[in-house]
Write an enzyme that holds these catalytic residues in place. Structure first.
Site, PDB file in Angstrom:
ATOM      1  N   LYS A   1       0.940  -1.517  -0.035  1.00 51.81           N
ATOM      2  CA  LYS A   1      -0.416  -0.043   0.186  1.00 51.81           C
ATOM      3  C   LYS A   1       0.799   1.051  -0.260  1.00 51.81           C
ATOM      4  CE  LYS A   1      -4.000  -1.612   2.347  1.00 51.81           C
ATOM      5  NZ  LYS A   1      -5.188  -1.599   3.470  1.00 51.81           N
TER       6      LYS A   1
ATOM      7  N   HIS B   1       1.981   6.650   3.092  1.00 54.83           N
ATOM      8  CA  HIS B   1       2.249   7.978   2.799  1.00 54.83           C
ATOM      9  C   HIS B   1       2.201   8.867   3.836  1.00 54.83           C
ATOM     10  CE1 HIS B   1      -0.773   7.046   6.127  1.00 54.83           C
ATOM     11  NE2 HIS B   1      -1.266   6.263   5.645  1.00 54.83           N
TER      12      HIS B   1
ATOM     13  N   HIS C   1       2.734   8.211   7.525  1.00 57.36           N
ATOM     14  CA  HIS C   1       4.248   7.372   7.435  1.00 57.36           C
ATOM     15  C   HIS C   1       5.176   8.038   7.370  1.00 57.36           C
ATOM     16  CE1 HIS C   1       1.298   4.372   5.860  1.00 57.36           C
ATOM     17  NE2 HIS C   1       1.246   3.784   7.025  1.00 57.36           N
TER      18      HIS C   1
HETATM   19  N1  LIG Z   1       1.202   0.151  16.642  1.00 56.47           N
HETATM   20  C1  LIG Z   1       1.080   0.275  16.028  1.00 56.47           C
HETATM   21  N2  LIG Z   1      -0.686   0.536  15.280  1.00 56.47           N
HETATM   22  N3  LIG Z   1       1.522   0.723  14.489  1.00 56.47           N
HETATM   23  C2  LIG Z   1       0.627   1.954  14.308  1.00 56.47           C
HETATM   24  C3  LIG Z   1       1.049   1.219  13.064  1.00 56.47           C
HETATM   25  C4  LIG Z   1       0.199   2.291  11.718  1.00 56.47           C
HETATM   26  C5  LIG Z   1      -0.865   1.215  10.663  1.00 56.47           C
HETATM   27  N4  LIG Z   1       0.153   0.431   9.577  1.00 56.47           N
HETATM   28  C6  LIG Z   1      -0.654   2.136   9.819  1.00 56.47           C
HETATM   29  O1  LIG Z   1      -0.575   2.465   8.426  1.00 56.47           O
HETATM   30  O2  LIG Z   1      -2.217   2.987   9.760  1.00 56.47           O
END
Ligand SMILES: NC(=[NH2+])NCCC[C@H](N)C(=O)O
Length: 678
Positions: free
Chosen positions: A176, A179, A182
């Site tokens: 994905k 964005h 991130h």
């Molecule tokens: N422990 C967690 N939930 N960390 C954040 C993860 C963020 C998730 N991968 C996202 O893109 O939205």
């Protein structure tokens, strides 16, 4: 403890000491932070002269944001204050400030104190300050400002070891787009890791990948249709994304007829007509749909099918390899690539059981939920923990992960760097952890959130991956550089330089302002050499480097310069600012805001640019030249230290940065003076 009379001498000795001199005051490290020498001195002298408890004075001595308020200030508050009445003052604070200032004895280190309103203001005497601070910076170099004691479990007993912190950041989702959320998490997380490292913590940098779920079933099936081995190995992130987009298109196309069938069935049912035939057709359609195939594939992954897992693991490993290369451009390397896929089933099961036992969870329409309103946390609403079909969710995996990390790392603190859009998610996670009986664990966890970036798109379309962002900014930077043809010709490796400056540009724009504030992604503004931008900061650093080279002086000998020659107000103020760096870093460890460092660095670069003309190096007499060069070399060191904490790569050669120099020549502004003064 040194008396006022012999302090300057002992200060000198201290600065060369490598071991930590301890102080009777908590959190006072005179051998690491020159301002602590002054705090200690003021607290003791004022304590002796007035009978006020010196520890209370010490705790209230604060650094100042503007130099005209002194180097340290002491706030005096009356007993009626809402704050803790630390000094137990019965008097009017204004009168007291005046009285205390008068009582303060003669000192070799401090000018007679002044007072302003309810504050006492202390200004350091320039000579001893210059001697201590500059010598320390030039000998301690990159260690100047760091304070390893902060990260010790017990500062009075280093043998007990360092505190451990997990910083979870970046955490993109495989296949994905990467964005803006991130991007910010990566920049802020990298910065937090640096701050804790220089403060002596044992830092574990963790990337929690979005690498599990039905979409990986979809991706795997899509790969069978659209995958290409060569493309996968060459550019896994982009290729997997392409595959994902293509297979999602099929899903989209299939949705419409399925929806139509469902609607037909519904209306027939309403008319009590027979729908069995239609239902059979629908079932067939669903059965062969990509969505259903993805569900089945993912189920096989969950059930441990080796082939299915092997393909998924390949996607994951190749993506991580690629991520690593990109992160390296930002000076980031992770200690652990965890992810949603890595959370063990048994951790989640254990969590369900603990929740049930603690009466936290309940059944609701076949699913398991937590109703926070029943547990004194109305705002958190309700959350599903287990779906009707028995599968766990994003939140459930986080609950499993938090306990696993506790067991594996025994951390003292854990920070999640995640966008504010997930405030609720993390608040629910921490609350559940607490309700499950791990109150202490929950109290060691912190969500560091941040606002959104608006309008982050490249000129070639919307941003997909970190590489796209960096490439686009690099190209823009390259254009900006090309505008000055003459200088551009002299740049050794323009593409590489543009790349480094571009990365700095993105990062500095991101760190300008408090984390919680969003901002507009503005390529023109961030790549400009005008104003408080990344390129400007790089220019300031490179300029100091080039000045050092041109001086022909040996940097290693600068610490023996005669600092007493630095008497001009510009020099004195610059030294006072450099003396603040350890306090700024300490403050940063509290605010956890990059802007704390960044605004300090910009204050310094502004001060530098107004100093060049006044404090000329090249045309000065040898002794003065050496002393001034020592001052600039110290400023360069602190600027370098600060940039590194922010995660920036300081550029050494000004020849690499044509934009600023070109502008200097053309504009005839204050920068002209900078050039002349170099
Ligand atoms: N422990 C967690 N939930 N960390 C954040 C993860 C963020 C998730 N991968 C996202 O893109 O939205």
């Amino acid at each position: 403890m040194a008396s006022a009379a012999n302090l300057p001498a002992s200060v000198e000795a201290l600065s060369l000491q490598s071991t930590t001199r301890t102080s009777k005051f908590a959190g006072c490290f005179p051998s690491l932070n020159p301002m602590d020498i002054y705090r200690e001195h003021i607290a003791e002298e004022l304590g002796k002269a007035t009978g006020i408890d010196s520890e209370k004075i010490y705790a209230r001595l604060a650094w100042t944001n503007t130099l005209d308020k002194g180097d340290l200030s002491l706030a005096l508050m009356s007993r009626r204050s809402h704050q803790a009445p630390a000094l137990q003052i019965k008097k009017n604070p204004q009168e007291l400030a005046k009285e205390l200032a008068e009582k303060f004895p003669q000192s070799d280190l401090i000018q007679p104190p002044t007072y302003f309103g309810t504050h006492m203001q202390f200004f350091c005497k320039p000579r001893p300050l210059a001697n201590t601070v500059l010598r320390r910076i030039l000998t301690e170099k990159s260690a100047y400002g760091t304070n390893g004691n902060q990260g010790l479990k017990d500062p009075s007993d280093p043998s007990k070891g360092q505190k451990k912190i997990i910083i979870e950041f970046s955490s993109p989702n495989i296949a994905k787009p990467f964005h803006a959320g991130h991007l910010r998490s990566t920049i802020i997380g990298g910065f937090l890791a640096n701050v804790h490292t220089v403060m002596g913590w044992d830092v574990v940098k963790m990337n929690y990948l979005g690498d599990w779920g039905k979409q990986y079933g979809l991706l795997a099936n899509g790969y069978k249709y659209f995958g290409n081995e060569e493309a996968l190995t060459k550019d896994p992130i982009n290729h997997l994304f392409d595959v994902y987009v293509k297979v999602n298109r099929i899903v989209g196309d299939q949705e419409k007829p399925i929806e139509d069938f469902k609607n037909q069935i519904k209306s027939k049912k309403e008319k009590s007509e027979d729908v069995s035939e239609l239902e059979a057709e629908l079932a067939k359609l669903v059965d062969v749909s990509e969505d259903e195939k993805a569900r089945r594939y993912f189920k096989s992954m969950e059930d441990g099918d080796q082939d299915a897992l092997a393909l998924w693991r390949r996607f994951r490993d190749l993506s991580i390899e690629k991520y690593k290369q990109t992160y390296a451009r930002l000076n980031i390397d992770f200690d652990a690539y965890s992810g949603e896929s890595q959370v063990k089933g048994e951790s989640m099961t254990a969590a369900y059981e603990a929740m049930e036992k603690a009466g936290v969870s309940e059944k609701s329409e076949g699913a398991v939920i937590v109703d926070f309103t029943k547990h004194g946390a109305k705002k958190l609403g309700k959350a599903i923990i287990v779906r009707k079909d028995g599968t766990p969710l994003y939140l459930t995996r986080d609950i499993g992960a938090i306990t696993e990390r506790e067991e594996e790392y025994h951390f003292d603190k854990m920070i999640y760097v995640v966008a504010m859009q997930q405030d609720l998610h993390l608040a629910q996670l921490f609350k559940i952890t607490e309700l499950m009986g791990h109150k202490d664990l929950a109290s060691r966890c912190q969500h560091i959130n941040f606002g959104m970036v608006r309008g982050m798109s490249t000129r070639k379309g919307t941003v997909k991956f970190l590489d796209d962002i960096l490439r686009d900014v690099g190209e823009k930077m390259h254009e900006v550089m090309k505008k000055n043809e003459v200088k551009y010709q002299q740049v050794e490796d323009p593409v590489q330089t543009a790349d480094t400056l571009g990365i700095t540009a993105v990062m500095v724009q991101d760190m300008t302002g408090k984390r919680i504030n969003g901002y507009d992604f503005n390529l023109d503004a961030m790549t400009s050499f005008e104003g408080d931008t990344g390129p400007y900061l790089q220019y300031a650093h490179a300029r100091l480097c080039s000045m050092t080279r041109k001086s022909g002086l040996n940097v290693d000998e600068l610490s023996t310069a005669n600092f007493d020659l630095l008497t001009e107000q510009h020099a004195v103020d610059l030294i006072r600012l450099l003396a603040q760096w350890p306090d700024v870093l300490l403050q940063t460890a509290k605010t956890l805001e990059p802007i704390t460092v960044l605004s300090y660095l910009f204050r310094m670069t502004h001060m530098l640019s107004s100093s060049y003309e006044v404090l000329n190096v090249i045309n000065s007499e040898p002794e003065l030249k050496k002393a001034r060069m020592a001052l600039y070399a110290s400023a360069r060191q602190v600027l370098n230290n600060g940039m590194r904490v922010l995660g920036l790569n300081p550029v050494e050669r000004r020849r690499c940065i044509p934009g600023q120099v070109g502008r200097v020549r053309q504009s005839g502004s204050k920068y002209k003076a900078e050039e002349a003064g170099k």
